[in-house]
Scaffold this motif. Structure first.
Motif, PDB file in Angstrom:
ATOM      1  N   ILE A  94      47.490  64.548  74.876  1.00 37.77           N
ATOM      2  CA  ILE A  94      46.154  64.351  74.294  1.00 37.77           C
ATOM      3  C   ILE A  94      46.237  63.513  73.021  1.00 37.77           C
ATOM      4  O   ILE A  94      45.417  62.617  72.792  1.00 37.77           O
ATOM      5  CB  ILE A  94      45.491  65.713  74.011  1.00 37.77           C
ATOM      6  CG1 ILE A  94      45.145  66.402  75.336  1.00 37.77           C
ATOM      7  CG2 ILE A  94      44.233  65.532  73.169  1.00 37.77           C
ATOM      8  CD1 ILE A  94      44.552  67.777  75.181  1.00 37.77           C
TER       9      ILE A  94
ATOM     10  N   GLU B 282      44.430  60.050  72.306  1.00 43.19           N
ATOM     11  CA  GLU B 282      43.566  59.833  71.144  1.00 43.19           C
ATOM     12  C   GLU B 282      43.966  58.562  70.392  1.00 43.19           C
ATOM     13  O   GLU B 282      43.107  57.784  69.964  1.00 43.19           O
ATOM     14  CB  GLU B 282      43.626  61.045  70.213  1.00 43.19           C
ATOM     15  CG  GLU B 282      42.934  62.283  70.774  1.00 43.19           C
ATOM     16  CD  GLU B 282      43.134  63.501  69.884  1.00 43.19           C
ATOM     17  OE1 GLU B 282      44.038  63.457  69.018  1.00 43.19           O
ATOM     18  OE2 GLU B 282      42.390  64.480  70.051  1.00 43.19           O
TER      19      GLU B 282
ATOM     20  N   LEU C 146      37.945  64.804  73.258  1.00 41.37           N
ATOM     21  CA  LEU C 146      39.369  65.147  73.313  1.00 41.37           C
ATOM     22  C   LEU C 146      39.793  65.953  72.091  1.00 41.37           C
ATOM     23  O   LEU C 146      40.576  66.911  72.199  1.00 41.37           O
ATOM     24  CB  LEU C 146      40.209  63.869  73.406  1.00 41.37           C
ATOM     25  CG  LEU C 146      40.266  63.177  74.771  1.00 41.37           C
ATOM     26  CD1 LEU C 146      41.045  61.880  74.659  1.00 41.37           C
ATOM     27  CD2 LEU C 146      40.910  64.093  75.804  1.00 41.37           C
TER      28      LEU C 146
ATOM     29  N   ASN D 189      41.286  69.595  72.232  1.00 42.50           N
ATOM     30  CA  ASN D 189      42.591  69.815  71.603  1.00 42.50           C
ATOM     31  C   ASN D 189      42.523  70.972  70.606  1.00 42.50           C
ATOM     32  O   ASN D 189      43.396  71.854  70.579  1.00 42.50           O
ATOM     33  CB  ASN D 189      43.025  68.522  70.900  1.00 42.50           C
ATOM     34  CG  ASN D 189      44.425  68.608  70.338  1.00 42.50           C
ATOM     35  OD1 ASN D 189      45.163  69.542  70.611  1.00 42.50           O
ATOM     36  ND2 ASN D 189      44.795  67.628  69.541  1.00 42.50           N
TER      37      ASN D 189
END
Length: 200
Positions: free
Chosen positions: A60, A64, A34, A38
């Motif tokens: 996102i 996270e 991720l 990102n």
């Protein structure tokens, strides 16, 4: 350190410690995935002022944070999951019993203290804690609760003065009755009897 504790690959799926480690590694891999997505796909869109990019960035980041919390929770489970290395060491620990009478004493050690082939080591002392120079030692193990009659073995005297039996298998866990017949002389026989707990 975790690799040292696991020792063998099979332990990753066969033990709770290995399962927790796999879960942690999986979550960390997702977190890095991720973060990379990102960094290289979303941040530029958000920085350029795109509304869709900003929304995606927030989602996102929220994901996270959730994954980080999950990693912390998974790591906390290690408190309740002894590593395979510790389990192996614990399984190898002997089961011991001390038998004490006026005439004689015996320290009996069953190694390992669990079901399967075992080695019995016996140290003998007289009632005054002095050396007991026995001529012969015969011992038996029985488990009446499991319907197992006495399994008898003749012990062999070792160089250090202890006695040992190495050809014995205890097939079930539970409380076993151990009985020692100590031949002190041609005219004197001493018997000691106690129970010892054998692990699965």
């Amino acid at each position: 350190l975790a690799i040292v504790q696991v020792e063998r690959p099979q332990a990753l799926v066969e033990t709770a410690y290995g399962n927790v480690l796999l879960a942690k590694l999986g979550l960390v891999a997702i977190l890095f995935g991720l973060a990379s997505f990102n960094r290289y796909r979303v941040t530029a869109k958000a920085a350029s002022g795109q509304i869709a990019g900003s929304r995606q960035l927030r989602r996102i980041i929220t994901s996270e944070i959730a994954i980080i919390v999950a990693i912390i929770a998974v790591v906390a489970l290690w408190r309740f999951t002894p590593p395979p290395r510790a389990l192996i060491a614990a399984a190898a620990q002997p089961a011991s019993v001390h038998i004490h009478t006026e005439k004689a004493m015996a320290d009996v050690s069953v190694t390992p203290g669990r079901v399967g082939p075992v080695t019995i080591t016996v140290s003998l002392l007289n009632g005054e804690f002095g050396s007991l120079n026995a001529r012969e030692l015969r011992l038996s193990f029985a488990n009446p609760a499991a319907g197992i009659e006495p399994i008898e073995r003749q012990a062999t005297k070792q160089a250090d003065g202890s006695w040992q039996v190495g050809d014995l298998t205890l097939p079930v866990a539970g409380r076993w009755t151990v009985e020692l017949e100590i031949l002190v002389s041609d005219f004197e026989m001493t018997r000691l009897k106690e129970t010892v707990e054998i692990r699965p």
